[in-house]
Design a protein around this motif. Structure first.
Motif, PDB file in Angstrom:
ATOM      1  N   HIS A 186       7.521  14.289   4.423  1.00  0.00           N
ATOM      2  CA  HIS A 186       6.356  13.004   4.644  1.00  0.00           C
ATOM      3  C   HIS A 186       6.828  11.754   4.880  1.00  0.00           C
ATOM      4  O   HIS A 186       6.407  11.174   5.695  1.00  0.00           O
ATOM      5  CB  HIS A 186       5.730  12.925   3.060  1.00  0.00           C
ATOM      6  N   HIS A 187       8.140  11.475   4.333  1.00  0.00           N
ATOM      7  CA  HIS A 187       8.851  10.387   4.788  1.00  0.00           C
ATOM      8  C   HIS A 187       9.115  10.180   6.312  1.00  0.00           C
ATOM      9  O   HIS A 187       9.240   9.026   6.842  1.00  0.00           O
ATOM     10  CB  HIS A 187       9.959   9.928   3.882  1.00  0.00           C
ATOM     11  N   GLU A 188       9.686  11.320   6.665  1.00  0.00           N
ATOM     12  CA  GLU A 188      10.350  11.135   8.082  1.00  0.00           C
ATOM     13  C   GLU A 188       9.046  11.284   9.104  1.00  0.00           C
ATOM     14  O   GLU A 188       9.030  10.544  10.270  1.00  0.00           O
ATOM     15  CB  GLU A 188      11.078  12.762   8.241  1.00  0.00           C
ATOM     16  N   TRP A 193       6.001   8.343  12.960  1.00  0.00           N
ATOM     17  CA  TRP A 193       4.833   7.792  13.456  1.00  0.00           C
ATOM     18  C   TRP A 193       4.757   6.316  13.452  1.00  0.00           C
ATOM     19  O   TRP A 193       4.270   5.798  14.769  1.00  0.00           O
ATOM     20  CB  TRP A 193       3.522   7.994  12.448  1.00  0.00           C
ATOM     21  N   SER A 194       5.783   5.658  12.772  1.00  0.00           N
ATOM     22  CA  SER A 194       5.445   4.178  12.835  1.00  0.00           C
ATOM     23  C   SER A 194       6.329   3.695  13.785  1.00  0.00           C
ATOM     24  O   SER A 194       6.345   2.548  14.519  1.00  0.00           O
ATOM     25  CB  SER A 194       6.156   3.554  11.654  1.00  0.00           C
ATOM     26  N   ASN A 206      -4.692  19.183   0.548  1.00  0.00           N
ATOM     27  CA  ASN A 206      -3.707  18.468  -0.579  1.00  0.00           C
ATOM     28  C   ASN A 206      -4.232  17.148  -0.579  1.00  0.00           C
ATOM     29  O   ASN A 206      -3.915  16.525   0.380  1.00  0.00           O
ATOM     30  CB  ASN A 206      -2.525  18.885  -0.388  1.00  0.00           C
ATOM     31  N   VAL A 207      -4.969  16.812  -1.436  1.00  0.00           N
ATOM     32  CA  VAL A 207      -5.578  15.390  -1.572  1.00  0.00           C
ATOM     33  C   VAL A 207      -4.314  14.270  -1.560  1.00  0.00           C
ATOM     34  O   VAL A 207      -4.527  13.505  -0.888  1.00  0.00           O
ATOM     35  CB  VAL A 207      -6.481  15.321  -2.993  1.00  0.00           C
ATOM     36  N   ARG A 208      -3.663  14.482  -2.447  1.00  0.00           N
ATOM     37  CA  ARG A 208      -2.383  13.546  -2.423  1.00  0.00           C
ATOM     38  C   ARG A 208      -1.652  13.318  -1.207  1.00  0.00           C
ATOM     39  O   ARG A 208      -1.245  12.444  -0.929  1.00  0.00           O
ATOM     40  CB  ARG A 208      -1.314  13.846  -3.715  1.00  0.00           C
ATOM     41  N   GLU A 209      -1.356  14.745  -0.654  1.00  0.00           N
ATOM     42  CA  GLU A 209      -0.647  14.636   0.846  1.00  0.00           C
ATOM     43  C   GLU A 209      -1.315  13.563   1.672  1.00  0.00           C
ATOM     44  O   GLU A 209      -0.855  12.821   2.398  1.00  0.00           O
ATOM     45  CB  GLU A 209      -0.463  15.857   1.412  1.00  0.00           C
ATOM     46  N   ALA A 210      -2.884  13.942   1.666  1.00  0.00           N
ATOM     47  CA  ALA A 210      -3.682  12.967   2.645  1.00  0.00           C
ATOM     48  C   ALA A 210      -3.429  11.724   2.224  1.00  0.00           C
ATOM     49  O   ALA A 210      -3.272  10.653   3.293  1.00  0.00           O
ATOM     50  CB  ALA A 210      -4.913  13.439   2.451  1.00  0.00           C
ATOM     51  N   VAL A 211      -3.748  11.054   1.104  1.00  0.00           N
ATOM     52  CA  VAL A 211      -3.541   9.817   0.743  1.00  0.00           C
ATOM     53  C   VAL A 211      -2.225   9.447   1.184  1.00  0.00           C
ATOM     54  O   VAL A 211      -1.941   8.021   1.364  1.00  0.00           O
ATOM     55  CB  VAL A 211      -3.996   9.701  -0.896  1.00  0.00           C
ATOM     56  N   ARG A 212      -0.856  10.043   0.831  1.00  0.00           N
ATOM     57  CA  ARG A 212       0.342   9.719   0.851  1.00  0.00           C
ATOM     58  C   ARG A 212       0.624   9.318   2.360  1.00  0.00           C
ATOM     59  O   ARG A 212       1.146   8.362   2.771  1.00  0.00           O
ATOM     60  CB  ARG A 212       1.297  10.981   0.536  1.00  0.00           C
ATOM     61  N   PRO A 238       5.990   2.016   2.939  1.00  0.00           N
ATOM     62  CA  PRO A 238       6.144   3.369   2.431  1.00  0.00           C
ATOM     63  C   PRO A 238       5.515   3.714   1.290  1.00  0.00           C
ATOM     64  O   PRO A 238       5.585   2.728   0.421  1.00  0.00           O
ATOM     65  CB  PRO A 238       7.708   3.673   2.404  1.00  0.00           C
ATOM     66  N   ARG A 239       4.930   4.957   1.151  1.00  0.00           N
ATOM     67  CA  ARG A 239       4.218   5.082  -0.157  1.00  0.00           C
ATOM     68  C   ARG A 239       5.096   6.207  -0.866  1.00  0.00           C
ATOM     69  O   ARG A 239       5.591   7.070  -0.192  1.00  0.00           O
ATOM     70  CB  ARG A 239       2.710   5.700   0.005  1.00  0.00           C
ATOM     71  N   ARG A 240       4.546   6.796  -1.989  1.00  0.00           N
ATOM     72  CA  ARG A 240       5.079   8.047  -2.631  1.00  0.00           C
ATOM     73  C   ARG A 240       3.951   8.664  -3.057  1.00  0.00           C
ATOM     74  O   ARG A 240       3.111   8.037  -3.782  1.00  0.00           O
ATOM     75  CB  ARG A 240       6.361   7.688  -3.453  1.00  0.00           C
TER      76      ARG A 240
END
Length: 267
Positions: A186-188, A193-194, A206-212, A238-240
């Motif tokens: 996710h972080h990578e 993307w940035s 996965n809801v949390r994956e989507a929001v992350r 960045p989010r976690r």
């Protein structure tokens, strides 16, 4: 808490000017089966992805998320409606890495470069650059069986990036990975993307994956899939996964998803 975007009765959002869309989906229907006995999978789906935007498509299993992604990728055609990708054919990354096991990591990437028409002398340097971008420097000569699951998905991401597309489509690419590896990727992914101008349409259940990950989360109703609601995710990166703001919005979206599943079950 991130506000829901204003939608009309079809779920279409008043987004940017038509010319600024990286992906434009207009009143798309998709059915499978023979005439007279077909089953609708998608019903009047309208959606736009802006250039450089990261959108997660969320919904229960079987709601048509992957079907919609395949339509955008050009792997199938809608029964009705239109899909436009003005910047050209998008790149597609699957849940399974789909790497050729008889080729090294570098050669898998070079294959995409060759299909793109990159001259032979330029392929290895470009493959090595892409491996460095996904934090796999030195893995050029490694075969698929020598790589962990997370490393294989990084190579698959590098191969998708090798297509030099403006739009990246991702169909649950991290679903089979353990939680820690998924968090690292996710972080990578958000870092890559940035650093690029990619528009990303990412399918997940996965809801949390989507929001992350996303700038915008789009919820599809249960079959037939319709755009039920959208949320702008105004949480700084960045989010976690464990961040309080991510958890709060995830709870709201999960409740909406449960409602869609209950409504579907009542029919």
């Amino acid at each position: 808490m991130a506000p829901a975007l204003t939608t009309d009765k079809t779920g279409a959002t008043a987004l940017a000017d038509r010319e600024s869309a990286a992906v434009r989906i207009e009143h798309v229907h998709k059915s499978f089966g023979r005439p007279g006995a077909s089953q609708p999978v998608l019903d009047d789906v309208s959606l736009e992805v802006r250039p450089g935007e990261f959108v997660c498509l969320l919904g229960a299993s079987g709601c048509g998320k992957s079907t919609l992604l395949n339509l955008v990728a050009g792997l199938d055609r809608p029964t009705a409606g239109s899909i436009e990708v003005p910047g050209g054919r998008p790149a597609l990354m699957f849940q399974e890495h789909a790497l050729f096991p008889w080729l090294t990591a570098g050669r898998n990437i070079e294959l995409a470069l060759r299909l793109r028409g990159v001259p032979r002398a330029e392929r290895r340097p470009e493959a090595e650059r892409l491996l460095e971008l996904v934090r796999l420097s030195g893995a050029y000569g490694k075969r698929v069986h020598e790589l962990s699951g997370g490393m294989r998905q990084r190579v698959a991401l590098a191969r998708a990036l090798a297509q030099d597309s403006q739009v990246l489509l991702m169909d649950e690419p991290f679903a089979a990975l353990d939680a820690i590896t998924r968090d690292v990727l996710h972080h990578e992914l958000t870092r890559i993307w940035s650093e690029t101008s990619l528009s990303v349409l990412f399918v997940t259940h996965n809801v949390r994956e989507a929001v992350r990950l996303a700038e915008r989360v789009v919820l599809l109703s249960s079959r037939p899939g319709r755009v039920a609601r959208q949320w702008a995710v105004d949480i700084p990166q960045p989010r976690r996964i464990e961040d309080a703001a991510v958890a709060d919005l995830s709870v709201e979206i999960t409740e909406e998803l449960r409602g869609e599943i209950r409504r579907h079950g009542q029919h």
